[in-house]
Scaffold this active site. Structure first.
Site, mmCIF file in Angstrom:
data_model
loop_
_atom_site.group_PDB
_atom_site.id
_atom_site.type_symbol
_atom_site.label_atom_id
_atom_site.label_comp_id
_atom_site.label_asym_id
_atom_site.label_seq_id
_atom_site.Cartn_x
_atom_site.Cartn_y
_atom_site.Cartn_z
ATOM 1 C CB SER A 73 -0.944 -0.059 1.202
ATOM 2 O OG SER A 73 -1.924 0.909 1.073
ATOM 3 C CG ASP A 131 -7.173 -3.041 -2.890
ATOM 4 O OD1 ASP A 131 -7.825 -2.279 -2.166
ATOM 5 O OD2 ASP A 131 -5.950 -3.258 -2.754
ATOM 6 C CG HIS A 158 -5.802 -2.483 0.748
ATOM 7 N ND1 HIS A 158 -5.116 -2.086 -0.371
ATOM 8 C CD2 HIS A 158 -5.260 -1.804 1.783
ATOM 9 C CE1 HIS A 158 -4.193 -1.200 -0.026
ATOM 10 N NE2 HIS A 158 -4.264 -1.017 1.277
#
Lengths: 125, 746
Positions: free
Chosen positions: B160, B218, B245
């Site tokens: 991320s 996601d 995610h």
């Protein structure tokens, strides 16, 4: 068996025993062998010991005379203290007798100076 | 070579030639140890063994960057399956971002970190475009510092916001903005940073090899955002999963990681092979241990290699050479090097020139004939040996070629121009000068002229006579598998045993390792499951003397004062008090071949012993498999070694199956040395030295150690060779009979 070894041994191997320390000593034959005094080693090893346990162990086999009950401050400069520690740690030896687990009462024999900490196959199941 | 020799000119008296009696004879020595009674087979293969040594377990080092509102420890915990999957190839380092994320109440939360913020209220959103990058500078500085302290890293991995950062770093590396380098990147849910200041980084294609993993569903970082980052890379590998995610690590995704890292790992191995790091011999690992015991600043003038029986090193003073010689059992002697050249005539020329060199410095001369540079030592080195009051002798040693005494004397006579005024004295002279001729290491192909010649002053001998002194032949109490004196001493050196250390051997047997450890000043404990062994009541290998014991052995060598105790105990169960810390653990566990691998136990359920049997009862034992045993041993070492101290042990294995990655491992321990001793054509044992690098953490037992079932394989292999041997013999006999009859006819 020397008291330095006794200071490190436990009966934790037994099922249900949490600390197993210190082991009680029952000596039938205690021998004293003189060995070279190495102040450097004794100084290094003292902080690793449980001194109270050592004193009580010495007391239980009748060798606590003159041995201080606690570690003296600045012991590394006190040769007299180091010599006493040397004697009790390395010279006094239990030839015959047994060790007893403080929690379960299980006895471990000492013969010819060698403690036998083996369990029986029934105890490890 | 010229370059490395240059600092001879600066240094005063510091060049010592370490003459280890090389590879050749060392191997033979090690191999000749009686083991498994297969000496004849092992000898033939001795030459292969050293070339096959591989580097000890190199792994890829990866720096991992967590996502927004996470931190290093949290991230580490979350990606356990990823860590486990890649542990064979990679070692991960986790760091935390420098900025705390503030919650609604305004307090900073220790656990929630961010690499930078892209909104004025100190928050971050991946989808936000055109914002600032608050605190990004601090992050760059932090990464730089981490790389400096813990790096270099082979690759970066991020999730991320962390992946976004790795993307930025990759772009910066492409532009040459980074003071460090990394060779690959792994992105989990990566994306392009929307901050204005980062825009400029994305205007160039990135050549860095990369692996991109993202989730189809996601919602935080939609897959389009990940794809836009991927489009920047020239050779991306992409793995899409159906999840959201998180760092996915299952099925095909896991395989993608492994494939990617396997390639990178192969690159790493190839690179190390090229560097020649592979041939770490026993000598150099012993040497490194000794050098680190005394903290000796050592400089290699010539890198040690297996092809030469000597090392040339630079040491600050003579005392250091003596210190090294006082510990090493593999070094033959140390010589202060006055001159070394490729030919005898040049050596004499150099020495004659040295007599005129009163500058007090080394002089480098270009030789017109060969084009190599010659080093002329200062006269002051020679002068110290010259006074009439000092008796001297000159020793001639030729490596790989034999000369008669007379020929040697003739060689000595060629040095008559040296102004040695003292009397010649063959026994205990004040000065011993040494002349060495090196004829290579191939006894079947000895040249007429030596490859290299050396001349210098003898400084000290190694500890080879200790090997004789400790020889098992003269030892009072030995067992079936007592360790050879030389190997035991090497092990004590590897474990860096010094005066006053507490040393333990948990599989002590007849205590050969303790004898060696006590020789170097260690105070020793031993434990073993074999009651009869510790009481010296096993079947004797020779006539029993009175009072045989480990203690008796130590008395024999005058080290009884450092014997602590031997205890009969089962290593699979805990015995030592919590917090007991040893300075070294050296051990040779049973391999299940000549000594059984056993622990107390019984196959039956609900087994009880009746009271009358308890006295003198010898408990029954069950198999204590090698994988389990080594797992326990490493776990024990991780718990009971002092930090920075070492575990040294042997590990038996089938030679063909050797892969450095399959050796037993533990997160707290690092394998620092690893060398092979062949036991037979097919089997060997490896001497492994681990150093405790980290405080004990509760670790899962290592699965790696389970891959070798040595005992089973040993006997299976033995079966084949025995049958082969019989068949070959039968064939030979048949052939002989055939020829005989043929000859009889004609």
């Amino acid at each position: 068996m020397k008291l330095i070894t006794h200071n490190m041994l436990t009966s934790k191997c037994l099922k249900g025993v949490m600390t197993g320390y210190p082991l009680a000593i029952n000596a039938t034959d205690v021998k004293i062998t003189e060995v070279d005094f190495n102040p450097e080693f004794i100084t290094r090893v003292i902080p690793k010991l449980d001194w109270e346990v050592l004193w009580h162990a010495a007391n239980s086999i009748g060798h606590s005379e003159g041995l201080p009950k606690s570690i003296e401050p600045k012991f590394e400069e006190n040769e007299d203290f180091l010599k006493k520690a040397h004697k009790i740690l390395l010279e006094v030896e239990i030839e015959e007798g047994h060790l007893t687990c403080p929690e379960s009462g299980r006895q471990f024999p000492i013969s010819k100076g060698i403690p036998n900490m083996l369990l029986t196959e029934a105890e490890v199941q | 070579m010229t370059k490395t020799f240059n600092f001879q000119t600066i240094s005063r008296i510091s060049n010592n030639l370490m003459s280890c009696n090389g590879n050749n004879s060392l191997n033979r020595k090690i191999i000749n140890i009686k083991y498994m009674g297969k000496m004849s087979v092992s000898d033939q293969n001795s030459n292969q063994s050293t070339s096959e040594r591989k580097e000890d377990r190199p792994k890829l080092k990866i720096l991992a960057f967590h996502g927004y509102r996470q931190n290093g420890a949290l991230f580490r915990g979350k990606i356990g399956s990823f860590r486990k999957a890649v542990s064979k190839y990679a070692q991960l380092t986790f760091i935390s971002a420098p900025h705390k994320v503030f919650n609604e109440e305004g307090g900073g939360d220790e656990d929630h970190r961010s690499w930078w913020f892209n909104a004025e209220d100190n928050t971050f959103s991946g989808k936000c475009l055109g914002g600032p990058a608050i605190g990004f500078e601090a992050t760059l500085r932090l990464v730089e510092k981490i790389v400096q302290e813990h790096g270099p890293f082979d690759g970066f991995m991020g999730f991320s916001q962390g992946a976004c950062l790795v993307g930025l770093l990759a772009a910066m590396q492409q532009k040459g903005y980074l003071p460090y380098t990394f060779k690959f990147a792994i992105f989990a849910s990566g994306f392009r940073s929307g901050s204005l200041v980062h825009k400029g980084f994305y205007d160039e294609e990135i050549e860095l090899p990369s692996l991109h993993v993202y989730g189809e569903s996601d919602s935080i970082i939609p897959k389009e955002m990940s794809e836009s980052l991927i489009s920047l890379f020239v050779k991306p590998i992409v793995a899409e999963h159906s999840g959201g995610h998180y760092v996915a690590c299952s099925g095909a995704i896991k395989d993608a990681y492994l494939d990617f890292l396997h390639d990178k790992h192969q690159d790493l191995l190839d690179e190390q092979n090229k560097k020649g790091k592979n041939n770490i011999s026993q000598q150099s690992s012993e040497m490194q241990s000794i050098v680190s015991i005394f903290k000796i600043p050592i400089k290699y003038i010539e890198k040690p290699c297996d092809k030469k029986p000597y090392w040339i090193v630079e040491l600050p003073t003579e005392e250091y050479a003596m210190k090294i010689a006082s510990r090493s059992v593999l070094i033959k002697n140390c010589i202060e090097l006055w001159s070394t050249t490729k030919s005898v005539s040049q050596l004499h020329l150099n020495l004659r020139n040295a007599l005129l060199n009163t500058s007090g410095q080394w002089i480098v001369q270009k030789s017109s004939e060969t084009g190599t540079s010659e080093h002329i030592c200062p006269y002051s080195l020679i002068e110290t040996c010259c006074p009439a009051s000092k008796s001297f002798k000159i020793e001639v040693e030729t490596f790989c070629k034999h000369y008669t005494m007379k020929e040697k004397v003739d060689k000595i006579e060629t040095f008559s121009y040296l102004p040695l005024k003292g009397p010649v004295k063959l026994k205990n002279p004040d000065v011993t000068l040494s002349y060495l001729e090196f004829y290579g290491v191939d006894p079947n192909n000895v040249p007429n002229e030596p490859y290299e010649v050396f001349f210098g002053r003898w400084v000290a001998d190694g500890q080879r006579d200790v090997i004789q002194y400790h020889s098992l032949k003269k030892r009072q109490f030995i067992g079936n598998t007592s360790m050879d004196a030389q190997l035991a001493l090497i092990m004590a050196n590897q474990a860096r045993v010094t005066s006053g250390d507490l040393v333990l051997d948990p599989f002590v047997g007849s205590g050969s390792l303790l004898v060696a450890a006590a020789h170097f000043g260690g105070y020793v404990w031993g434990s073993d499951i074999d009651f009869m062994m510790l009481h010296a009541r096993t079947r004797p290998t020779r006539a029993r003397a009175k009072d045989e014991s480990i203690r008796g052995n130590m008395r024999q060598y005058g080290t009884e004062c450092r014997y602590l105790d031997a205890v009969v105990s089962d290593f699979s169960l805990p015995m030592w008090r919590q917090g007991v810390q040893f300075d070294a653990i050296i051990t040779d566990p049973p391999y299940g071949v000549r000594e059984p691998t056993e622990k107390i136990g019984i196959e039956k359920d609900n087994y009880t012993l009746s009271v009358q049997h308890l006295v003198n009862h010898i408990p029954s034992k069950v198999e204590y498999g090698l994988p389990q045993l080594y797992g326990d041993l490493l776990e024990f070492a991780a718990k009971h070694l002092r930090k920075g101290k070492r575990l040294v042990c042997w590990y038996p294995m089938v030679r063909d199956e050797y892969d450095p990655l399959d050796l037993p491992s533990h997160p707290c321990l690092e394998l620092v040395a690893n060398s092979e001793q062949p036991l037979s054509r097919l089997t060997c044992r490896r001497l492994l030295t681990y150093e405790k690098r980290h405080d004990y953490i509760d670790a899962q037992p290592d699965a790696n150690a389970g891959t070798h079932n040595f005992r089973e394989k040993y006997f299976a292999l033995g079966e084949i060779t025995r049958r082969e041997k019989k068949e070959r013999r039968a064939e030979e006999m048949a052939r002989a009979a055939f020829y005989k009859s043929k000859n009889g006819v004609t």
